[in-house]
Design an enzyme around this catalytic site. Structure first.
Site, short mmCIF file in Angstrom:
data_model
loop_
_atom_site.label_atom_id
_atom_site.label_comp_id
_atom_site.label_asym_id
_atom_site.label_seq_id
_atom_site.Cartn_x
_atom_site.Cartn_y
_atom_site.Cartn_z
CE1 TYR A 193 -3.87 2.34 0.81
CE2 TYR A 193 -2.29 3.36 2.31
CZ TYR A 193 -3.49 3.40 1.63
OH TYR A 193 -4.31 4.50 1.74
CE LYS A 197 -3.55 5.07 -1.66
NZ LYS A 197 -4.64 5.58 -2.48
N1 LIG Z 1 -9.03 5.64 5.51
C1 LIG Z 1 -7.83 6.18 5.65
O1 LIG Z 1 -7.29 6.35 6.74
C2 LIG Z 1 -7.09 6.66 4.42
C3 LIG Z 1 -5.90 7.38 4.62
C4 LIG Z 1 -5.19 7.81 3.51
C5 LIG Z 1 -5.68 7.57 2.24
N2 LIG Z 1 -6.84 6.88 2.08
C6 LIG Z 1 -7.28 6.65 0.71
O2 LIG Z 1 -8.59 7.16 0.54
C7 LIG Z 1 -9.27 6.42 -0.47
C8 LIG Z 1 -10.62 5.98 0.07
O3 LIG Z 1 -10.39 5.13 1.17
P1 LIG Z 1 -11.51 4.73 2.25
O4 LIG Z 1 -10.85 4.77 3.57
O5 LIG Z 1 -12.76 5.51 2.00
O6 LIG Z 1 -11.71 3.19 1.89
P2 LIG Z 1 -13.00 2.38 1.49
O7 LIG Z 1 -12.53 0.95 1.39
O8 LIG Z 1 -14.14 2.67 2.39
O9 LIG Z 1 -13.34 2.97 0.04
C9 LIG Z 1 -12.61 2.60 -1.09
C10 LIG Z 1 -13.60 2.39 -2.21
O10 LIG Z 1 -12.87 1.99 -3.39
C11 LIG Z 1 -13.65 0.99 -4.04
N3 LIG Z 1 -12.81 0.17 -4.91
C12 LIG Z 1 -11.88 -0.75 -4.54
N4 LIG Z 1 -11.37 -1.33 -5.63
C13 LIG Z 1 -11.98 -0.77 -6.72
C14 LIG Z 1 -11.88 -0.99 -8.10
N5 LIG Z 1 -11.05 -1.89 -8.63
N6 LIG Z 1 -12.64 -0.23 -8.92
C15 LIG Z 1 -13.51 0.69 -8.41
N7 LIG Z 1 -13.66 0.91 -7.09
C16 LIG Z 1 -12.91 0.18 -6.25
C17 LIG Z 1 -14.25 0.18 -2.89
O11 LIG Z 1 -15.35 -0.60 -3.32
C18 LIG Z 1 -14.61 1.27 -1.90
O12 LIG Z 1 -15.92 1.73 -2.09
C19 LIG Z 1 -8.35 5.26 -0.84
O13 LIG Z 1 -7.64 5.58 -2.01
C20 LIG Z 1 -7.41 5.18 0.34
O14 LIG Z 1 -6.17 4.60 0.00
C21 LIG Z 1 -7.56 6.44 3.14
#
Ligand SMILES: NC(=O)c1ccc[n+]([C@@H]2O[C@H](COP(=O)([O-])OP(=O)(O)OC[C@H]3O[C@@H](n4cnc5c(N)ncnc54)[C@H](O)[C@@H]3O)[C@@H](O)[C@H]2O)c1
Length: 290
Positions: A193, A197
């Protein structure tokens, strides 16, 4: 003042700066007259950002691999869209499929033109996470993370830029990266991961370098720890993780999805019109102290 009058992202068709009326600050944060797409918009952060787009005056098109969006939030989003006479649509779409993403973007752009709110930006928010010690990380799992988080973000950006450059309108691409693209999270075994990123950060700079000539801006948003379904899984697997995270939380709290509404709207809107190839880190101070 109409948003079109202050629009600097449309590339060569824009008159010299001296002829452009001075924008009022609220206009700089408005998405009025624009359609914005969000991948990963079926739940979590992506769904919250869909609310932000509507609230800032835009129309929103959510894409996700889930067959349907999270029902309670979707109901509220539809209610808001109706009340504000704007639209929120949902398409099932796998960001790793060039064909699916290309088709979805074409449809979104066509609908946007029909309603007089052209497709002008995207938030590439789809992503996956996995916690496995590096000594045990299967190469196939590592590749799967890179496929969604890196190749998926690239396909999303590329298919968006194809439409924006063809229509000569310019626009804004926001790639959701992470503070984990710049630091290794203490206590977490997430090498794939974190590597993915980091690649998104460099992708942003590379695309910005290529697409500025089309009036297309590309920036990353780097969240710190947010409570979502993704992080709840990590926290449930190891309660010690939360203590480690809180130790670095300078504001004494972890983030919530709402913390990213204003930064995302800013990156999509005209207020950030001189910003490209940059990262906006929103992490509650986590990276500021060792
Ligand atoms: N939650 C955190 O602490 C955090 C921190 C930094 C960055 N992020 C980033 O924020 C973004 C959203 O994360 P989140 O925490 O809401 O996670 P989440 O798992 O709730 O949401 C991610 C979404 O991406 C969708 N997804 C996964 N694979 C896919 C694909 N192949 N095609 C289309 N959609 C797909 C999932 O179905 C889900 O709805 C991500 O890119 C994550 O890396 C999250």
């Amino acid at each position: 003042m109409s948003p079109a009058a202050i629009d600097s992202t449309a590339g060569q068709s824009i008159p010299p700066e001296t002829n452009v009326p001075k924008p009022q600050t609220p206009d700089l944060f408005s998405l009025s007259g624009k359609t914005i797409a969000i991948t990963g918009g079926g739940r979590g952060l992506g769904m919250t950002l869909a609310f932000a787009v509507l609230e800032a005056g835009g129309h929103v098109a959510c894409l996700d691999i889930l067959p349907a969006p999270s029902s309670e939030e979707w109901f509220e989003l539809q209610k808001l869209a109706k009340m504000s006479s704007r639209t929120a649509s949902y398409r099932r779409c796998d960001v790793t499929s060039e064909v699916e993403v290309g088709k979805a973007m074409e449809e979104i752009a066509q609908k946007g033109d029909e309603r007089g709110a052209p497709f002008r930006g995207i938030v590439a928010c789809a992503g996956i996470q996995q916690k496995v010690p590096a000594l045990e990380y299967e190469a196939a799992d590592f590749e799967r993370i890179l496929r969604v988080n890196v190749v998926g973000a690239f396909i999303t950006a590329k298919q968006t830029a194809k439409i924006l450059s063809k229509n000569k309108r310019g626009g804004s691409i926001v790639l959701v990266a992470s503070m984990s693209g710049q630091i290794a999270n203490r206590g977490l075994t997430c090498t794939a991961y974190n590597s993915s990123k980091s690649a998104v950060h460099q992708m942003c700079r590379s695309l910005a370098q290529e697409w500025g000539r089309y009036g297309i801006r590309v920036n990353t948003l780097s969240p710190g720890y947010i409570r979502t379904a993704m992080t709840n899984e990590l926290l449930a697997a190891d309660p010690e993780v939360e203590k480690t995270w809180m130790a670095g939380a300078l504001l004494g709290k972890l983030g919530v999805p709402d913390d990213f509404k204003a930064p995302t709207v800013f990156l999509l809107a005209e207020g950030s019109r001189f910003m490209t190839g940059a990262d906006m880190r929103v992490d509650g101070g986590h990276c500021a102290s060792a």
